[in-house]
Design a protein around this motif. Structure first.
Motif, PDB file in Angstrom:
ATOM      1  N   SER A   4      32.622  51.788  46.800  1.00  0.00           N
ATOM      2  CA  SER A   4      33.791  51.811  45.928  1.00  0.00           C
ATOM      3  C   SER A   4      33.448  51.427  44.499  1.00  0.00           C
ATOM      4  CB  SER A   4      34.870  50.860  46.453  1.00  0.00           C
ATOM      5  OG  SER A   4      35.245  51.220  47.752  1.00  0.00           O
ATOM      6  N   VAL A   5      32.443  50.587  44.344  1.00  0.00           N
ATOM      7  CA  VAL A   5      32.022  50.143  43.016  1.00  0.00           C
ATOM      8  C   VAL A   5      31.458  51.316  42.227  1.00  0.00           C
ATOM      9  CG1 VAL A   5      30.409  48.659  41.769  1.00  0.00           C
ATOM     10  CG2 VAL A   5      31.538  47.822  43.836  1.00  0.00           C
ATOM     11  N   ARG A   6      30.608  52.086  42.869  1.00  0.00           N
ATOM     12  CA  ARG A   6      29.942  53.201  42.201  1.00  0.00           C
ATOM     13  C   ARG A   6      30.798  54.458  42.128  1.00  0.00           C
ATOM     14  NH1 ARG A   6      24.917  52.574  39.857  1.00  0.00           N
ATOM     15  NH2 ARG A   6      24.472  54.668  40.525  1.00  0.00           N
ATOM     16  N   ALA A  11      36.837  55.891  46.404  1.00  0.00           N
ATOM     17  CA  ALA A  11      37.559  54.734  46.952  1.00  0.00           C
ATOM     18  C   ALA A  11      39.066  54.936  46.863  1.00  0.00           C
ATOM     19  CB  ALA A  11      37.158  53.463  46.213  1.00  0.00           C
ATOM     20  N   ALA A  12      39.521  55.491  45.747  1.00  0.00           N
ATOM     21  CA  ALA A  12      40.957  55.740  45.588  1.00  0.00           C
ATOM     22  C   ALA A  12      41.439  56.728  46.643  1.00  0.00           C
ATOM     23  CB  ALA A  12      41.255  56.266  44.186  1.00  0.00           C
ATOM     24  N   PHE A  13      40.653  57.771  46.898  1.00  0.00           N
ATOM     25  CA  PHE A  13      41.023  58.756  47.909  1.00  0.00           C
ATOM     26  C   PHE A  13      41.055  58.129  49.303  1.00  0.00           C
ATOM     27  CE2 PHE A  13      39.509  61.646  51.227  1.00  0.00           C
ATOM     28  CZ  PHE A  13      40.574  62.528  51.262  1.00  0.00           C
ATOM     29  N   VAL A  14      39.984  57.435  49.653  1.00  0.00           N
ATOM     30  CA  VAL A  14      39.876  56.858  50.989  1.00  0.00           C
ATOM     31  C   VAL A  14      40.966  55.825  51.232  1.00  0.00           C
ATOM     32  CG1 VAL A  14      38.421  55.437  52.495  1.00  0.00           C
ATOM     33  CG2 VAL A  14      37.429  57.350  51.235  1.00  0.00           C
ATOM     34  N   SER A  15      41.264  55.014  50.233  1.00  0.00           N
ATOM     35  CA  SER A  15      42.259  53.966  50.427  1.00  0.00           C
ATOM     36  C   SER A  15      43.675  54.529  50.523  1.00  0.00           C
ATOM     37  CB  SER A  15      42.178  52.920  49.311  1.00  0.00           C
ATOM     38  OG  SER A  15      42.530  53.468  48.066  1.00  0.00           O
ATOM     39  N   ARG A  16      43.890  55.744  50.048  1.00  0.00           N
ATOM     40  CA  ARG A  16      45.217  56.365  50.147  1.00  0.00           C
ATOM     41  C   ARG A  16      45.330  57.329  51.325  1.00  0.00           C
ATOM     42  NH1 ARG A  16      44.722  57.166  44.267  1.00  0.00           N
ATOM     43  NH2 ARG A  16      45.770  55.411  43.319  1.00  0.00           N
ATOM     44  N   LEU A  56      41.363  46.544  58.941  1.00  0.00           N
ATOM     45  CA  LEU A  56      41.682  47.803  58.254  1.00  0.00           C
ATOM     46  C   LEU A  56      42.429  47.549  56.952  1.00  0.00           C
ATOM     47  CD1 LEU A  56      42.749  49.999  61.299  1.00  0.00           C
ATOM     48  CD2 LEU A  56      40.593  50.102  60.023  1.00  0.00           C
ATOM     49  N   GLY A  57      43.371  46.639  56.986  1.00  0.00           N
ATOM     50  CA  GLY A  57      44.133  46.322  55.783  1.00  0.00           C
ATOM     51  C   GLY A  57      43.257  45.718  54.702  1.00  0.00           C
ATOM     52  N   THR A  58      42.362  44.826  55.098  1.00  0.00           N
ATOM     53  CA  THR A  58      41.458  44.190  54.138  1.00  0.00           C
ATOM     54  C   THR A  58      40.527  45.219  53.508  1.00  0.00           C
ATOM     55  OG1 THR A  58      41.529  42.115  55.374  1.00  0.00           O
ATOM     56  CG2 THR A  58      39.695  42.412  53.847  1.00  0.00           C
ATOM     57  N   LEU A  59      39.947  46.073  54.324  1.00  0.00           N
ATOM     58  CA  LEU A  59      39.033  47.090  53.806  1.00  0.00           C
ATOM     59  C   LEU A  59      39.756  48.074  52.896  1.00  0.00           C
ATOM     60  CD1 LEU A  59      36.939  47.747  57.020  1.00  0.00           C
ATOM     61  CD2 LEU A  59      36.204  46.534  54.951  1.00  0.00           C
ATOM     62  N   LEU A  66      38.959  47.834  44.063  1.00  0.00           N
ATOM     63  CA  LEU A  66      37.733  48.194  43.350  1.00  0.00           C
ATOM     64  C   LEU A  66      37.880  49.506  42.588  1.00  0.00           C
ATOM     65  CD1 LEU A  66      35.141  47.127  46.029  1.00  0.00           C
ATOM     66  CD2 LEU A  66      35.453  46.079  43.775  1.00  0.00           C
ATOM     67  N   ALA A  67      38.644  50.428  43.139  1.00  0.00           N
ATOM     68  CA  ALA A  67      38.846  51.714  42.474  1.00  0.00           C
ATOM     69  C   ALA A  67      39.735  51.581  41.245  1.00  0.00           C
ATOM     70  CB  ALA A  67      39.469  52.714  43.448  1.00  0.00           C
ATOM     71  N   GLN A  68      40.680  50.661  41.282  1.00  0.00           N
ATOM     72  CA  GLN A  68      41.680  50.567  40.210  1.00  0.00           C
ATOM     73  C   GLN A  68      41.461  49.426  39.230  1.00  0.00           C
ATOM     74  OE1 GLN A  68      45.466  50.386  42.186  1.00  0.00           O
ATOM     75  NE2 GLN A  68      45.343  52.492  42.882  1.00  0.00           N
ATOM     76  N   THR A  69      40.632  48.462  39.585  1.00  0.00           N
ATOM     77  CA  THR A  69      40.495  47.266  38.762  1.00  0.00           C
ATOM     78  C   THR A  69      39.035  47.026  38.431  1.00  0.00           C
ATOM     79  OG1 THR A  69      42.343  46.366  40.034  1.00  0.00           O
ATOM     80  CG2 THR A  69      41.152  44.836  38.610  1.00  0.00           C
ATOM     81  N   PRO A  70      38.597  47.537  37.288  1.00  0.00           N
ATOM     82  CA  PRO A  70      37.204  47.284  36.898  1.00  0.00           C
ATOM     83  C   PRO A  70      36.988  45.780  36.711  1.00  0.00           C
ATOM     84  CG  PRO A  70      38.250  48.896  35.449  1.00  0.00           C
ATOM     85  CD  PRO A  70      39.318  48.322  36.318  1.00  0.00           C
ATOM     86  N   THR A  71      35.900  45.302  37.217  1.00  0.00           N
ATOM     87  CA  THR A  71      35.577  43.891  37.091  1.00  0.00           C
ATOM     88  C   THR A  71      34.079  43.716  36.975  1.00  0.00           C
ATOM     89  OG1 THR A  71      35.723  41.717  38.119  1.00  0.00           O
ATOM     90  CG2 THR A  71      35.609  43.599  39.608  1.00  0.00           C
ATOM     91  N   GLU A  72      33.666  42.689  36.276  1.00  0.00           N
ATOM     92  CA  GLU A  72      32.239  42.415  36.151  1.00  0.00           C
ATOM     93  C   GLU A  72      31.727  41.648  37.360  1.00  0.00           C
ATOM     94  OE1 GLU A  72      31.415  40.532  32.431  1.00  0.00           O
ATOM     95  OE2 GLU A  72      32.530  42.048  31.314  1.00  0.00           O
ATOM     96  N   ASP A  73      32.621  41.027  38.099  1.00  0.00           N
ATOM     97  CA  ASP A  73      32.234  40.196  39.231  1.00  0.00           C
ATOM     98  C   ASP A  73      32.413  40.943  40.547  1.00  0.00           C
ATOM     99  OD1 ASP A  73      31.683  38.089  37.515  1.00  0.00           O
ATOM    100  OD2 ASP A  73      33.755  37.408  37.552  1.00  0.00           O
ATOM    101  N   VAL A  74      31.822  42.124  40.645  1.00  0.00           N
ATOM    102  CA  VAL A  74      31.997  42.985  41.804  1.00  0.00           C
ATOM    103  C   VAL A  74      31.374  42.392  43.062  1.00  0.00           C
ATOM    104  CG1 VAL A  74      31.456  45.232  42.779  1.00  0.00           C
ATOM    105  CG2 VAL A  74      32.193  45.054  40.414  1.00  0.00           C
TER     106      VAL A  74
END
Length: 129
Positions: A4-6, A11-16, A56-59, A66-74
């Protein structure tokens, strides 16, 4: 979650999508791993369905985040999310940390040239430490 990071679009597709729906291979695989971990004594919980829903909910939410919120602390986000999930499923904190370290090493070593996304992500995120 590392992928999801890369690949946030993936990630957006899979999570939806219903990738983890009732008849999916992903859901079946996670269900089998949770069941086996419970039978081995690594996880302790009462309801298999509740444990599966938590995982499943956590994943799904982790990938969406990760898909929607860029962060430096991935790496800390991925690590903490997985550690919290394992502890929520009844894993001992020390055992959960050991499993996460083993999993990181396994993914990195298995990835090689065939799965550069995972290998490169882990290397870039400092998982070699």
């Amino acid at each position: 979650m590392i992928r999801s990071v890369r690949e946030p679009v993936w990630a957006a597709f899979v999570s939806r999508a219903d990738v983890m729906g009732p008849t999916s291979e992903v859901r079946h695989g996670i269900d089998m791993h949770i069941r086996a971990a419970r039978e081995s004594g690594f996880l302790t919980f009462t309801s298999q369905q509740s444990a599966l829903a938590l995982a499943l909910g956590t994943l799904s939410e982790g990938m969406r985040h990760l898909a929607q919120t860029p962060t430096e602390d991935v790496l800390p986000f991925v690590h903490d999310t997985m550690a919290l999930m394992l502890r929520g499923l009844g894993a001992d904190s020390v055992k959960a940390e050991e499993l996460l370290a083993e999993t990181s090493t396994f993914i990195r070593e298995s990835a090689g040239d065939e799965l550069p996304t995972w290998s490169d992500s882990l290397r870039e995120l400092g998982a070699d430490e």
